[in-house]
Structure formats: C-alpha cells, structure tokens
Design an enzyme around this catalytic site. Structure first.
Site, PDB file in Angstrom:
ATOM      1  N   GLY A  94     -49.309  -1.544  29.824  1.00 24.87           N
ATOM      2  CA  GLY A  94     -49.641  -1.744  28.410  1.00 24.87           C
ATOM      3  C   GLY A  94     -50.623  -2.897  28.214  1.00 24.87           C
ATOM      4  O   GLY A  94     -50.637  -3.849  28.996  1.00 24.87           O
ATOM      5  N   ARG A 114     -50.985   3.853  33.452  1.00 20.25           N
ATOM      6  CA  ARG A 114     -49.640   3.634  33.986  1.00 20.25           C
ATOM      7  C   ARG A 114     -49.378   4.410  35.277  1.00 20.25           C
ATOM      8  O   ARG A 114     -48.225   4.620  35.643  1.00 20.25           O
ATOM      9  CB  ARG A 114     -48.595   4.005  32.931  1.00 20.25           C
ATOM     10  CG  ARG A 114     -48.545   3.048  31.747  1.00 20.25           C
ATOM     11  CD  ARG A 114     -47.248   3.206  30.965  1.00 20.25           C
ATOM     12  NE  ARG A 114     -47.214   2.374  29.771  1.00 20.25           N
ATOM     13  CZ  ARG A 114     -46.838   1.095  29.758  1.00 20.25           C
ATOM     14  NH1 ARG A 114     -46.478   0.518  30.874  1.00 20.25           N
ATOM     15  NH2 ARG A 114     -46.829   0.418  28.628  1.00 20.25           N
ATOM     16  N   ASP A 151     -43.937  -6.172  35.726  1.00 15.11           N
ATOM     17  CA  ASP A 151     -43.080  -6.231  36.922  1.00 15.11           C
ATOM     18  C   ASP A 151     -43.252  -5.020  37.826  1.00 15.11           C
ATOM     19  O   ASP A 151     -43.368  -5.162  39.047  1.00 15.11           O
ATOM     20  CB  ASP A 151     -41.604  -6.453  36.535  1.00 15.11           C
ATOM     21  CG  ASP A 151     -41.110  -5.454  35.513  1.00 15.11           C
ATOM     22  OD1 ASP A 151     -41.942  -4.828  34.832  1.00 15.11           O
ATOM     23  OD2 ASP A 151     -39.890  -5.285  35.379  1.00 15.11           O
ATOM     24  N   ASP A 152     -43.322  -3.823  37.239  1.00 15.17           N
ATOM     25  CA  ASP A 152     -43.480  -2.625  38.078  1.00 15.17           C
ATOM     26  C   ASP A 152     -44.822  -2.642  38.803  1.00 15.17           C
ATOM     27  O   ASP A 152     -44.893  -2.344  39.998  1.00 15.17           O
ATOM     28  CB  ASP A 152     -43.393  -1.353  37.213  1.00 15.17           C
ATOM     29  CG  ASP A 152     -41.962  -1.047  36.782  1.00 15.17           C
ATOM     30  OD1 ASP A 152     -41.033  -1.388  37.538  1.00 15.17           O
ATOM     31  OD2 ASP A 152     -41.780  -0.470  35.693  1.00 15.17           O
ATOM     32  N   LYS A 179     -48.720 -10.027  33.638  1.00 12.47           N
ATOM     33  CA  LYS A 179     -49.092  -9.578  32.292  1.00 12.47           C
ATOM     34  C   LYS A 179     -47.943  -8.841  31.631  1.00 12.47           C
ATOM     35  O   LYS A 179     -47.258  -8.079  32.303  1.00 12.47           O
ATOM     36  CB  LYS A 179     -50.282  -8.617  32.417  1.00 12.47           C
ATOM     37  CG  LYS A 179     -50.630  -7.880  31.166  1.00 12.47           C
ATOM     38  CD  LYS A 179     -50.659  -6.354  31.352  1.00 12.47           C
ATOM     39  CE  LYS A 179     -49.293  -5.746  31.526  1.00 12.47           C
ATOM     40  NZ  LYS A 179     -49.247  -4.286  31.484  1.00 12.47           N
ATOM     41  N   THR A 180     -47.637  -9.053  30.440  1.00 12.18           N
ATOM     42  CA  THR A 180     -46.874  -8.177  29.547  1.00 12.18           C
ATOM     43  C   THR A 180     -46.514  -8.951  28.292  1.00 12.18           C
ATOM     44  O   THR A 180     -46.035 -10.096  28.367  1.00 12.18           O
ATOM     45  CB  THR A 180     -45.591  -7.563  30.157  1.00 12.18           C
ATOM     46  OG1 THR A 180     -44.919  -6.840  29.121  1.00 12.18           O
ATOM     47  CG2 THR A 180     -44.618  -8.569  30.740  1.00 12.18           C
ATOM     48  N   ILE A 181     -46.754  -8.311  27.160  1.00  9.18           N
ATOM     49  CA  ILE A 181     -46.362  -8.950  25.893  1.00  9.18           C
ATOM     50  C   ILE A 181     -44.850  -9.102  25.837  1.00  9.18           C
ATOM     51  O   ILE A 181     -44.331  -9.909  25.080  1.00  9.18           O
ATOM     52  CB  ILE A 181     -46.831  -8.148  24.655  1.00  9.18           C
ATOM     53  CG1 ILE A 181     -46.228  -6.748  24.652  1.00  9.18           C
ATOM     54  CG2 ILE A 181     -48.341  -8.116  24.548  1.00  9.18           C
ATOM     55  CD1 ILE A 181     -46.108  -6.153  23.262  1.00  9.18           C
ATOM     56  N   ASP A 182     -44.121  -8.304  26.632  1.00  6.34           N
ATOM     57  CA  ASP A 182     -42.656  -8.316  26.562  1.00  6.34           C
ATOM     58  C   ASP A 182     -42.055  -9.643  27.023  1.00  6.34           C
ATOM     59  O   ASP A 182     -40.908  -9.945  26.710  1.00  6.34           O
ATOM     60  CB  ASP A 182     -42.066  -7.195  27.429  1.00  6.34           C
ATOM     61  CG  ASP A 182     -42.374  -5.816  26.866  1.00  6.34           C
ATOM     62  OD1 ASP A 182     -43.068  -5.745  25.842  1.00  6.34           O
ATOM     63  OD2 ASP A 182     -41.926  -4.820  27.457  1.00  6.34           O
ATOM     64  N   LYS A 189     -36.091  -6.685  -3.739  1.00  2.37           N
ATOM     65  CA  LYS A 189     -35.437  -5.376  -3.888  1.00  2.37           C
ATOM     66  C   LYS A 189     -35.311  -4.580  -2.593  1.00  2.37           C
ATOM     67  O   LYS A 189     -34.788  -3.479  -2.609  1.00  2.37           O
ATOM     68  CB  LYS A 189     -36.167  -4.551  -4.946  1.00  2.37           C
ATOM     69  CG  LYS A 189     -37.607  -4.214  -4.615  1.00  2.37           C
ATOM     70  CD  LYS A 189     -38.203  -3.302  -5.687  1.00  2.37           C
ATOM     71  CE  LYS A 189     -39.645  -2.968  -5.331  1.00  2.37           C
ATOM     72  NZ  LYS A 189     -40.303  -2.131  -6.298  1.00  2.37           N
TER      73      LYS A 189
END
Ligand code: FBP
Length: 549
Positions: A77, A141, A171-172, A198-201, A238
């Site tokens: 990603g 991917r 990680d993968d 790398k990863t935004i996660d 509301k």
C-alpha cells in the site's frame, strides 16, 4: 504538469539528515543478533543472513566507492514519503559515486519478475522530491517467494548490471526481501537486498525501527478530518459519527488519532482481544456511552473504529484461522466451486462451532472473510464496513433500551472510512526527513556491501541532526507463524502494547473523553512555520519514548 504554489514551494524543501550522514561515514558494528523468537528454525532457514550484527554509521574518513547499479521496488500500500526514500537513495548513491545508476522496477515486485523498469535520472527524481504517492514507479502486492521469481530477478539484474535491490515495503514485503537476500547469497550471484520500513499502519517497528514511514503523515491527515467532523458534530449536535480508520492488523492509527483528537469512544482491537470481548460486548460498551451522554442532553459524538477490529474478536479470530487452514487444504477444489455455492461450501467444511458463528455474521462480512483475500492471504478488512455494522447494532440495542426506559435520547448516525485519503498525502516534515534519511542510509548499506538488512533511523523524537542511522538484520525481527496453513518465517508484527505509554495514556483519559466533549481540533499539516507546529513526531512516538504530549 501544472503545480500548485505549495507544490512548488515544497519541491524546494531540503530534507534534514542525521549529522553523521552529512559528511563521510564509516560503519560501526554492534552486537550479533538473534531472531525475536523461534531462533533454531529461523537460523536453519537463513544460514547466511542469521545472526549478523546491528550496524551504525558514524562520521569518518572519506572513502572511494565503485560505481554501482541499484534497483528499487515499492511494495504494497502507498505511504507518504516513498518518493523521498527513493530521492535519498539516489542522492546517497550519486554522492558515493556520480556514475552509479538507479533503476526503478515498475508496478511493485512484479516489475522485477516481468522485467519492467525505468532508469531514474536526476530529472525524474527532481519531479518527485517531497511529494506524496508512489506514482514515480508504481507499487503492487505481488509476493516474491518462488525460486522462479528470484531467478527472473537475477536475469534482469545481470542484464542491467544491478548489484543491489532496495525493497520498500511492510512486514510481508521485507520478509520476502530477506528470503531473496538469503537466496542470492546461497546462489553467490552478488546481488545485495536491502529493505526499508514502510506502512501507514505503523505495525512494522521495534527498538531499532522506531516507526514505519507514512504513519506520521497519514495520522496527521486523519486527525485533521476527524477534528473537522468533531467540530461539525459539536456545532450541529445531532449525529453520532462512526469513523473507521485504516490499520489492517494493528490499531496504532486509531490510537494515534484518538490521542490527537480526544473523541468520545475509541475501540482498540488489541484490547478487545485481551479482554476476550464479543461483538455484543463492544456494541453494549458503545451504546452505554451513547446513553450516558444522552442523559446529559448530548445526542452526538464520535466513535473511532480500527479497520482490523473484526479480526481481533476472539471468536471471529478462531473462525478466520480455521477458514485459512480449510481453504489452504482445499484450494484446488474450492476454486472449482461455482461462485453462488462458495458460501455453502465453506459452511459445510467448517467445524460446527465456527460454522454457526460464520452464519450469524452479516452476509457482507462473511463473504469478505471467506472470499476476498490479498495475495499474502490477508483478509481485506478495508472492505468490511465495520463502522456501519456497529452503528446499526448500537441503534438496535438503544431501541431495545428505549422500550424499557433505560435510554432516552435520539440516535442518528453518519459513517466514514478514512484510509486512502491519507496514504498519498504530501509527506509531513517528519516523514520527508525520515524517508530521505532511510533512503540515504540504504545507499550507505549498499556501499558497505551489506545484504539482508533493513535501513534504520533511530532517536527520532530528537531533532533530525541527532538521529542515528544504521541497519538491522531482517532475520532479527522474525518468528514462525502460520500462513496459508503452513508455518513460515515472517517479521513479527508490532501490535499496540496494552502496557505501553500510548495506550496507558489513552486508558487514563478515555472515561472523561467519553462523557464530556473534550474534542481537540488539530487542523491541517503545516509544512512551513515554527518547529513546534511543523516538526512534531507522532504522540505515539513521544509517549513510547517517555516524553510528554
Ligand atoms: P501496507 O501494509 O501494504 O502498507 O498497506 C496498508 C494498508 O493501507 C492497510 O491499512 C489497508 O488495510 C490496506 O493497505 C488496503 O490495501 P489496498 O490498497 O490493497 O486496498
């Protein structure tokens, strides 16, 4: 290409480097490493790359480097800052020897296998400095795990004279990078492999990798829009807004956004698992908070939901684990089953207990769990509309409570999913500097002849000048886990630690945030201005390093 004034100003930004990388560097070796778990298995699988020492670059004498051709791959990603990793790598290689060349493999790891590439020249690199996105060479991917793929890689590297490959991924992808490094060492083909986190996660981290890049920018973007929604909620009074946030396996993004914005309710998947909560427990918890605010006349609020929540609910986790094994064992047969029969097939092949849970789930969720997997075998949780599911279930519970007089109030909802909005944002100063430093460090690891290492930049809560650059053997982050029914060596994911600083801070505040309206409105990322506004790292990093927020 037409550019906005901000883009033009941003293109001129010179990312900051750790002091040691500004001049000539020498390599200082640390202690030998071992894997985080399953040492004997990992050592056996990685005889050439296991146990290598950690590395740090320190200022030193000038050294002559031969020109080297390098290939770079963006994997998985998108995450803000990928272009700066590549520009840091490019600048580092050119500094070592101006005749070095950088090739970009197109569309992710498949570019290496299918021999799709472009030479990244200074003109191309200059177009992409400090920009978001992965469009310079694209990402993908495709898994790199078959020997045939590795050999196709050797073919193209030999053709282009490439002596090192840098894989920028999560990680993968970094696990695959290590397998590739090991294979190329075994084959003695002279191709180094270096990874970048790398990863935004935010779930690829450890002592040496303090954060994955992109997490800082993405959470700043989400926190801005959550803040905007909070202000809207507090103005209109509301709606309850249910906001799902990306983070496939870990809840770091959600926790960081909560720390930045102080919403009423935040679910943390890791806590749901530790407390063995059911879907009904979660729904009851939210409904109770809604009822408490309604009793004070506050019929609005904000709920943050991590996208991986479903997988953390123990009963569903067990179901997914059996599903994975069952599908792996029957893949050929399952592929032949007609689409409209697939769900029936799954139900028939599961244990009674899991079949019952599977059938009790909303159809959209069960279809996702059974049928839609990414190439690494992961459930595509970003496609499950948990925010809507929870809002509906809370609505039903409140309607029941209304009948018995336990709840008096109005419950109108809005749903949002923030993920893709943040993944290609222009990198914050932190990510611009961090990524550039990671790329530059990768070039130094190549210059030092290393392979099977991940580029590491530490001490990141201090000003960039004091950052520490080096490398960590990828095998040191590995353990054995079941993937597609088989035990595999993989980088251990970093989940939210319930005894860690960020969660403990959140847990100490959440009851106040639930009942009051203590919203914080962070506003947009600032690229120019005072350092306390522009250069702050994440709250997660600060709290993990024992600093105040
Ligand atoms: P990476 O781990 O590859 O960086 O991807 C993270 C992520 O953004 C997750 O948060 C999300 O679940 C997933 O990618 C979405 O994937 P896709 O881009 O394939 O829809």
């Amino acid at each position: 290409m037409k550019k906005s004034p901000l883009q033009i100003a941003r293109a001129a930004y010179q990312p900051k480097l750790p002091a040691a990388l500004k001049g000539n560097v020498v390599l200082s070796e640390g202690a030998a490493t071992q894997s985080v778990a399953d040492q004997a298995d990992i050592k056996k699988l990685f005889p050439n790359t296991y146990g290598m020492p950690t590395i740090q670059f320190v200022a030193g004498e000038a050294k002559k480097y031969d020109a080297v051709n390098v290939g770079v791959i963006l994997s998985g990603g998108q995450a803000p800052g990928g272009h700066n990793v590549i520009s840091g790598l490019f600048d580092g290689l050119k500094k070592m020897n101006p005749n070095s060349k950088l090739y970009g493999f197109l569309g992710g790891p498949s570019g290496l296998v299918d021999h799709k590439y472009v030479e990244l020249t200074a003109d191309i690199i200059d177009e992409y400095r400090n920009t978001g996105g992965f469009d310079i060479i694209g990402s993908g991917r495709t898994k790199l795990e078959e020997v045939e793929q590795f050999d196709k890689g050797i073919e193209i590297c030999n053709k282009l004279g490439i002596k090192a490959i840098v894989i920028i991924g999560g990680d993968d992808s970094n696990t695959n990078a290590c397998v590739l490094a090991e294979y190329y060492l075994q084959k003695k083909c002279g191709i180094q492999v270096i990874g970048c986190p790398k990863t935004i996660d935010g779930d690829l981290k450890n002592e040496m990798i303090e954060t994955s890049f992109g997490f800082d920018t993405a959470t700043k973007v989400y926190a801005e829009v959550i803040g905007n929604i909070q202000r809207d909620a507090n103005s209109a009074k509301k709606y309850w807004h249910f906001i799902k946030l990306m983070g496939r396996s870990a809840s770091h993004v959600t926790l960081e956004c909560a720390l930045k914005t102080q919403p009423n309710i935040t679910l943390i998947g890791e806590e749901v698992e530790a407390k063995k909560q059911t879907l009904d427990d979660i729904v009851t918890y939210i409904a109770q908070a809604v009822a408490n605010r309604a009793a004070k006349g506050l019929n609005f609020g904000i709920v943050l939901v991590p996208e991986g929540l479903i997988e953390f609910i123990p009963a569903i986790k067990k179901l997914i684990s059996e599903l994975n094994d069952m599908l792996a064992a029957n893949q050929a047969e399952f592929d032949k089953v007609a689409d409209d029969q697939k769900i029936d097939y799954v139900v028939k092949h599961l244990s009674k207990e899991n079949a019952a849970i599977f059938e009790s789930l909303p159809v959209a969720v069960s279809r996702q769990l059974a049928l839609e997997r990414d190439p690494h075998g992961n459930v595509q949780v970003s496609l499950i509309e948990t925010e809507q599911l929870l809002a509906e279930m809370v609505g039903k519970k409140l309607a029941e409570w209304k009948k018995s007089g336990k709840y008096v109030g109005k419950f109108a909802t809005q749903h949002h999913f923030f993920g893709y909005e943040g993944r290609c944002a222009a990198p914050s100063n932190f990510d611009a500097d961090y990524c550039y430093s990671l790329g530059y460090t990768a070039s130094m690891l190549i210059g030092a002849g290393k392979t099977g290492y991940m580029s590491s930049v530490r001490n990141t809560t201090e000003p960039a000048d004091k950052w520490i650059s080096g490398g960590i053997p990828i095998t040191a982050m590995m353990n054995m886990e079941k993937r597609n029914g088989k035990m595999k060596p993989v980088i251990q994911k970093a989940l939210v630690k319930l005894d860690g600083g960020p969660f403990k801070y959140f847990a100490s505040k959440r009851d106040e945030w639930a009942i009051n309206t203590d919203f914080v409105y962070p506003g947009p990322i600032q690229y120019f201005g005072p350092s306390e506004v522009c250069d702050q790292p994440t709250h997660t990093l600060l709290l993990e390093h024992g600093k105040n927020i």
